[in-house]
Design an enzyme around this catalytic site. Structure first.
Site, PDB file in Angstrom:
ATOM      1  N   ASN A 153      -8.104   6.191  -3.938  1.00 19.58           N
ATOM      2  CA  ASN A 153      -7.643   5.448  -2.749  1.00 19.58           C
ATOM      3  C   ASN A 153      -6.124   5.370  -2.642  1.00 19.58           C
ATOM      4  O   ASN A 153      -5.443   5.437  -3.650  1.00 19.58           O
ATOM      5  CB  ASN A 153      -8.242   4.039  -2.776  1.00 19.58           C
ATOM      6  N   HIS A 198     -11.401   4.845   5.843  1.00 16.13           N
ATOM      7  CA  HIS A 198     -12.185   4.189   4.798  1.00 16.13           C
ATOM      8  C   HIS A 198     -11.492   2.873   4.479  1.00 16.13           C
ATOM      9  O   HIS A 198     -10.383   2.860   3.963  1.00 16.13           O
ATOM     10  CB  HIS A 198     -12.243   5.073   3.548  1.00 16.13           C
ATOM     11  N   ARG A 244       0.826  -1.199   0.000  1.00 20.36           N
ATOM     12  CA  ARG A 244       0.000   0.000   0.000  1.00 20.36           C
ATOM     13  C   ARG A 244       0.865   1.254   0.000  1.00 20.36           C
ATOM     14  O   ARG A 244       0.533   2.249  -0.642  1.00 20.36           O
ATOM     15  CB  ARG A 244      -0.935  -0.009   1.215  1.00 20.36           C
ATOM     16  N   THR A 283     -15.298  -1.242  -8.546  1.00 22.19           N
ATOM     17  CA  THR A 283     -16.586  -0.724  -8.077  1.00 22.19           C
ATOM     18  C   THR A 283     -16.818   0.609  -8.781  1.00 22.19           C
ATOM     19  O   THR A 283     -15.863   1.320  -9.080  1.00 22.19           O
ATOM     20  CB  THR A 283     -16.613  -0.486  -6.549  1.00 22.19           C
ATOM     21  N   ARG A 319     -23.445   1.557   2.686  1.00 31.42           N
ATOM     22  CA  ARG A 319     -23.480   0.094   2.584  1.00 31.42           C
ATOM     23  C   ARG A 319     -24.023  -0.515   3.876  1.00 31.42           C
ATOM     24  O   ARG A 319     -24.823  -1.448   3.850  1.00 31.42           O
ATOM     25  CB  ARG A 319     -22.068  -0.448   2.317  1.00 31.42           C
TER      26      ARG A 319
END
EC number: 1.1.1.27
Length: 332
Positions: free
Chosen positions: A138, A193, A106, A248, A169
């Site tokens: 992101n 998030h 990441r 998504t 969600r």
């Protein structure tokens, strides 16, 4: 010889076209275009500008939207690789960024996106110095910090889409369990998030009736009904959708249009979005995390002080420490 247009139309004044409610979307991938169509269908802008580095894709997406103009109420849809097309935007939405490669850490992804933001942000600031920045790329909390640092904007004008979608969600899944529309199911997911987000079980309610009061085990391991699984589903849902369709798009697009509406119409609705949280919950670093924020024409004007349990506050603090650990290694 007068043209057909001259014969048909008598011009009464020379107008200078300066948009009043312009929205720019940076990045025309699946997420950027889902944001675009959602915003167009909510009639939030008088001009929409699209920016990307892939010129053919960009022009194709612009033309495809323009061909739907009859069915929309946004008179001008423009695009370009050059940021001059973004001039005078009230809101700039950033969906551009590198995709995570298989096996990529990441931190490495973050650094690649920092390098992309080092090009994007100064160009946005140059052409729309008074805009609000809404970061969707992101990892959103870290990149919102990056956008804030590079832009030099006050923190109220730099917003991360944060947990707005996570909370949506959660409310959908809660509604499925209870047979109630998500609008009437209230519950907040805060913090980072993604994997370490924090569900605030104490605030979960329908019609003001606290589910935790009715069912004290709610959200704990002792819970026979396993409501904790609902939060796990929220965390896993993006991965599941990506596994099934590759990315998504629709839900995040609708979520971003929801935030854009609060900004463009100065609604002052409360959203769980990423903001500079230093000074709250014992957090001492410059980190961005989602808390309930009042969102309007100036961006984030206020935050709502949520009463958290010791565990919830500890989770938030842990997220902040993790994010700061990554942020302090970044090269600007």
């Amino acid at each position: 010889m007068a043209t057909l247009k001259d014969q048909l139309i008598q011009n009464l004044l020379k107008e200078e076209h300066v948009p009043q409610n312009k929205i720019t979307i940076v990045g025309v991938g699946a997420v950027g275009m889902a944001c675009a169509i959602s915003i167009l269908m909510k009639d939030l802008a008088d001009e929409v500008a699209l920016v990307d580095v892939m010129e053919d894709k960009l022009k194709g997406e612009m033309m495809d939207l323009q061909h739907g103009s009859l069915f929309l109420r946004t008179p001008k849809i423009v695009s370009g690789k050059d940021y001059n097309v973004t001039a005078n935007s009230r809101l700039v939405i950033i969906t551009a960024g590198a995709r995570q490669q298989e096996g990529e850490s990441r931190l490495n992804l973050v650094q690649r996106n920092v390098n992309i933001f080092k090009f994007i942000i100064p160009n946005i600031v140059k052409y729309s110095p008074n805009c609000k920045l809404l970061v969707v790329s992101n990892p959103v909390d870290i990149l919102t910090y990056v956008a804030w640092k590079i832009s030099g904007f006050p923190k109220n004008r730099v917003i991360g889409s944060g947990c707005n979608l996570d909370s949506a969600r959660f409310r959908y899944l809660m509604g499925e369990r209870l047979g109630v529309h998500p609008l009437s199911c209230h519950g907040w997911i805060l913090g980072e998030h993604g994997d370490s987000s924090v569900p605030v079980w104490s605030g979960v309610n329908v019609a003001g009736v606290s589910l935790k009061n009715l069912h004290p085990e709610l959200g704990t391991d002792a819970d026979k009904e396993q409501w904790k699984a609902v939060h796990k589903q929220v965390v896993d849902s993006a991965y599941e959708v990506i596994k099934l369709k590759g990315y998504t798009s629709w839900a995040i697009g609708l979520s971003v249009a929801d935030l854009a509406e609060s900004i463009m119409k100065n609604l002052r609705r409360v959203h769980p979005i990423s903001t500079m949280i230093k000074g709250l919950y014992g957090i001492k670093e410059d980190v961005f995390l989602s808390v309930p924020c009042i969102l309007g024409q100036n961006g984030i004007s206020d935050v709502v002080k949520v009463t958290l349990t010791h565990e919830e506050e500890a989770c938030l603090k842990k997220s902040a420490d993790t994010l700061w650990g990554i942020q302090k290694e970044l090269q600007f």
